[in-house]
Design an enzyme around this catalytic site. Structure first.
Site, PDB file in Angstrom:
ATOM      1  N   VAL A  15       7.386  -3.168  -4.866  1.00  0.00           N
ATOM      2  CA  VAL A  15       7.124  -1.736  -4.860  1.00  0.00           C
ATOM      3  C   VAL A  15       8.276  -0.981  -5.510  1.00  0.00           C
ATOM      4  O   VAL A  15       8.063  -0.057  -6.313  1.00  0.00           O
ATOM      5  CB  VAL A  15       6.868  -1.229  -3.431  1.00  0.00           C
ATOM      6  CG1 VAL A  15       6.638   0.280  -3.436  1.00  0.00           C
ATOM      7  CG2 VAL A  15       5.662  -1.941  -2.825  1.00  0.00           C
ATOM      8  N   LYS A 101       5.936   1.415   7.546  1.00  0.00           N
ATOM      9  CA  LYS A 101       5.073   1.808   8.663  1.00  0.00           C
ATOM     10  C   LYS A 101       5.655   1.423  10.016  1.00  0.00           C
ATOM     11  O   LYS A 101       5.530   2.174  10.988  1.00  0.00           O
ATOM     12  CB  LYS A 101       3.659   1.241   8.502  1.00  0.00           C
ATOM     13  CG  LYS A 101       3.546  -0.259   8.507  1.00  0.00           C
ATOM     14  CD  LYS A 101       3.160  -0.731   7.152  1.00  0.00           C
ATOM     15  CE  LYS A 101       3.081  -2.231   7.018  1.00  0.00           C
ATOM     16  NZ  LYS A 101       3.142  -2.625   5.594  1.00  0.00           N
ATOM     17  N   GLU A 120       4.260   9.168   3.054  1.00  0.00           N
ATOM     18  CA  GLU A 120       2.861   9.048   2.631  1.00  0.00           C
ATOM     19  C   GLU A 120       2.457   7.597   2.401  1.00  0.00           C
ATOM     20  O   GLU A 120       1.338   7.187   2.718  1.00  0.00           O
ATOM     21  CB  GLU A 120       2.631   9.858   1.352  1.00  0.00           C
ATOM     22  CG  GLU A 120       1.192   9.875   0.872  1.00  0.00           C
ATOM     23  CD  GLU A 120       0.254  10.584   1.837  1.00  0.00           C
ATOM     24  OE1 GLU A 120      -0.608   9.897   2.434  1.00  0.00           O
ATOM     25  OE2 GLU A 120       0.396  11.804   2.005  1.00  0.00           O
ATOM     26  N   VAL A 123       0.925   4.439   5.202  1.00  0.00           N
ATOM     27  CA  VAL A 123      -0.440   4.166   5.658  1.00  0.00           C
ATOM     28  C   VAL A 123      -1.391   4.191   4.467  1.00  0.00           C
ATOM     29  O   VAL A 123      -1.431   5.169   3.717  1.00  0.00           O
ATOM     30  CB  VAL A 123      -0.912   5.197   6.701  1.00  0.00           C
ATOM     31  CG1 VAL A 123      -2.351   4.885   7.140  1.00  0.00           C
ATOM     32  CG2 VAL A 123       0.016   5.235   7.896  1.00  0.00           C
ATOM     33  N   ILE A 127      -4.004   6.040  -0.725  1.00  0.00           N
ATOM     34  CA  ILE A 127      -4.890   7.051  -0.145  1.00  0.00           C
ATOM     35  C   ILE A 127      -4.040   8.176   0.438  1.00  0.00           C
ATOM     36  O   ILE A 127      -3.181   7.938   1.285  1.00  0.00           O
ATOM     37  CB  ILE A 127      -5.773   6.432   0.961  1.00  0.00           C
ATOM     38  CG1 ILE A 127      -6.634   5.309   0.395  1.00  0.00           C
ATOM     39  CG2 ILE A 127      -6.652   7.503   1.597  1.00  0.00           C
ATOM     40  CD1 ILE A 127      -7.451   4.571   1.436  1.00  0.00           C
ATOM     41  N   GLU A 180       1.939 -12.648   3.390  1.00  0.00           N
ATOM     42  CA  GLU A 180       3.295 -13.183   3.432  1.00  0.00           C
ATOM     43  C   GLU A 180       3.275 -14.636   3.900  1.00  0.00           C
ATOM     44  O   GLU A 180       2.267 -15.138   4.416  1.00  0.00           O
ATOM     45  CB  GLU A 180       4.150 -12.352   4.390  1.00  0.00           C
ATOM     46  CG  GLU A 180       4.248 -10.887   4.048  1.00  0.00           C
ATOM     47  CD  GLU A 180       5.065 -10.637   2.794  1.00  0.00           C
ATOM     48  OE1 GLU A 180       5.869 -11.523   2.414  1.00  0.00           O
ATOM     49  OE2 GLU A 180       4.900  -9.558   2.189  1.00  0.00           O
ATOM     50  N   LYS A 195      -0.066   1.409  11.653  1.00  0.00           N
ATOM     51  CA  LYS A 195      -0.658   2.479  10.835  1.00  0.00           C
ATOM     52  C   LYS A 195      -1.534   3.396  11.670  1.00  0.00           C
ATOM     53  O   LYS A 195      -1.535   4.616  11.490  1.00  0.00           O
ATOM     54  CB  LYS A 195      -1.461   1.851   9.697  1.00  0.00           C
ATOM     55  CG  LYS A 195      -0.615   1.088   8.691  1.00  0.00           C
ATOM     56  CD  LYS A 195      -1.479   0.311   7.723  1.00  0.00           C
ATOM     57  CE  LYS A 195      -0.644  -0.474   6.716  1.00  0.00           C
ATOM     58  NZ  LYS A 195      -1.482  -1.336   5.840  1.00  0.00           N
ATOM     59  N   GLY A 292      -0.857  -3.494  -3.012  1.00  0.00           N
ATOM     60  CA  GLY A 292      -0.455  -3.611  -4.408  1.00  0.00           C
ATOM     61  C   GLY A 292       0.709  -2.701  -4.742  1.00  0.00           C
ATOM     62  O   GLY A 292       0.780  -1.568  -4.253  1.00  0.00           O
TER      63      GLY A 292
END
Length: 343
Positions: A15, A101, A120, A123, A127, A180, A195, A292
């Site tokens: 990420v 999270k 943001e 979760v 989205i 994982e 979440k 992703g």
């Protein structure tokens, strides 16, 4: 144009790498959206020896106290040392942006009291549900949340419904980078429970301890259960759900049976979906990539842009208001609400 907004990045994994590429490749578009350039000033990684990075490397302990930064972006995950880093940064007057999270579910309210905390990406990845609950629906009354909040298990359940064993479905998810090496956070439902706790706090304005949410994972599902579901025109989905009426909160995460022609049943692969029932806005449904690097980086970048534009950290401010609350009593929703549980 205003002076650049200066960032320090903790973590350069999947990420973090995707975010750094976006900041480089889409710099002009991002500057227009933010009203100022965004500049990645420094990066901290666990093992910097011989590491190539798109910005100078620094020690995490120093980076989170640097006076020449406006915000830190935490993308290392886990409770520690992420908690210490974010606490230190906020106490030093920096903004903090995270996709963590577990950290937000457990320590979010206390951290948010220290300064602007944005999450943001914590979760449902891309989205935009966190700020929607905290800001767009702030004056509404939300009665329930129902969702598929874990893309790994959603993908595995599809494979198992098609005949794969649990072991084969897990191995395939690991090969594709969805699971994982230790998959327990996903398959034992710790991830969607965290979440759900975050969404529940934002929706119901009550402190929710994720450990109080009953969890039933997918390890023990059998081929017979999938066959029976198909025979009755149903599919198995790992559903995270919460409801609020008066002082009572019901919440759990468990495999449930959904009619095959229902919208939630058609959420495929690593996608996530969330349905929000609100008194005035009505029934709202959100769907999009739940996993992703690019999807998660998109949500992180949205928070960075809000910070650069001096927009309020609405979700963080809401959690800060819950810091002195004792955790709410949380009861399981039961075997038939919102959908029949797999038995």
């Amino acid at each position: 144009m205003r002076a650049p907004y200066r960032l320090g990045l903790l973590g350069l994994g999947n990420v973090g790498g995707a975010l750094a590429r976006r900041l480089r490749d889409d710099a002009d578009e991002i500057a227009r959206a933010a009203g100022r350039p965004l500049r990645l000033e420094a990066i901290a990684v666990r093992h910097p020896e011989g590491r190539r990075a798109p910005a100078p490397l620094d020690r995490a302990e120093r980076l989170v106290e640097r006076s020449d930064l406006d915000a830190i972006v935490e993308l290392i995950g886990g409770l520690e040392p992420a908690h210490t880093y974010i606490h230190t940064a906020l106490a030093a007057g920096l903004q903090a942006i995270t996709a963590n999270k577990q950290l937000i579910a457990v320590h979010g309210p206390e951290l948010a009291r220290l300064g602007p905390l944005r999450f943001e990406a914590s979760v449902a990845s891309a989205i935009p549900i966190v700020e929607t609950l905290a800001e767009t629906l702030a004056a509404d009354r939300i009665s329930s949340l129902i969702g598929i909040l874990n893309g790994t298990t959603n993908s595995m359940l599809e494979a198992m419904a098609a005949g794969a064993t649990y072991a084969d479905a897990l191995a395939d998810a690991q090969r594709r980078g969805l699971a994982e090496a230790d998959p327990s956070a996903d398959v034992d439902a710790h991830d969607p429970a965290a979440k759900l706790a975050i969404l529940g706090m934002l929706a119901f304005r009550r402190r929710i301890d994720p450990s109080r949410i009953e969890r039933v994972g997918i390890r023990d599902l059998t081929a017979t259960q999938f066959a029976e579901a198909a025979h009755h025109g149903q599919v198995v989905k790992l559903i995270a759900a919460a409801s609020h009426a008066g002082n009572a909160i019901g919440a759990d995460v468990r495999p449930r049976l959904i009619a095959a022609d229902a919208a939630m049943a058609r959420v495929g692969g690593a996608m996530n979906a969330i349905t929000v029932e609100a008194a005035y806005a009505g029934s709202l449904r959100f769907e999009g990539p739940g996993a992703g690097p690019d999807a998660a980086a998109s949500a992180v970048l949205a928070d960075i842009i809000r910070a650069a534009r001096d927009a309020p950290a609405a979700a963080g401010a809401l959690l800060a208001g819950l810091a002195d609350q004792p955790p709410a009593e949380v009861r399981p929703l039961g075997p038939r609400t919102p959908y029949p549980a797999v038995s």
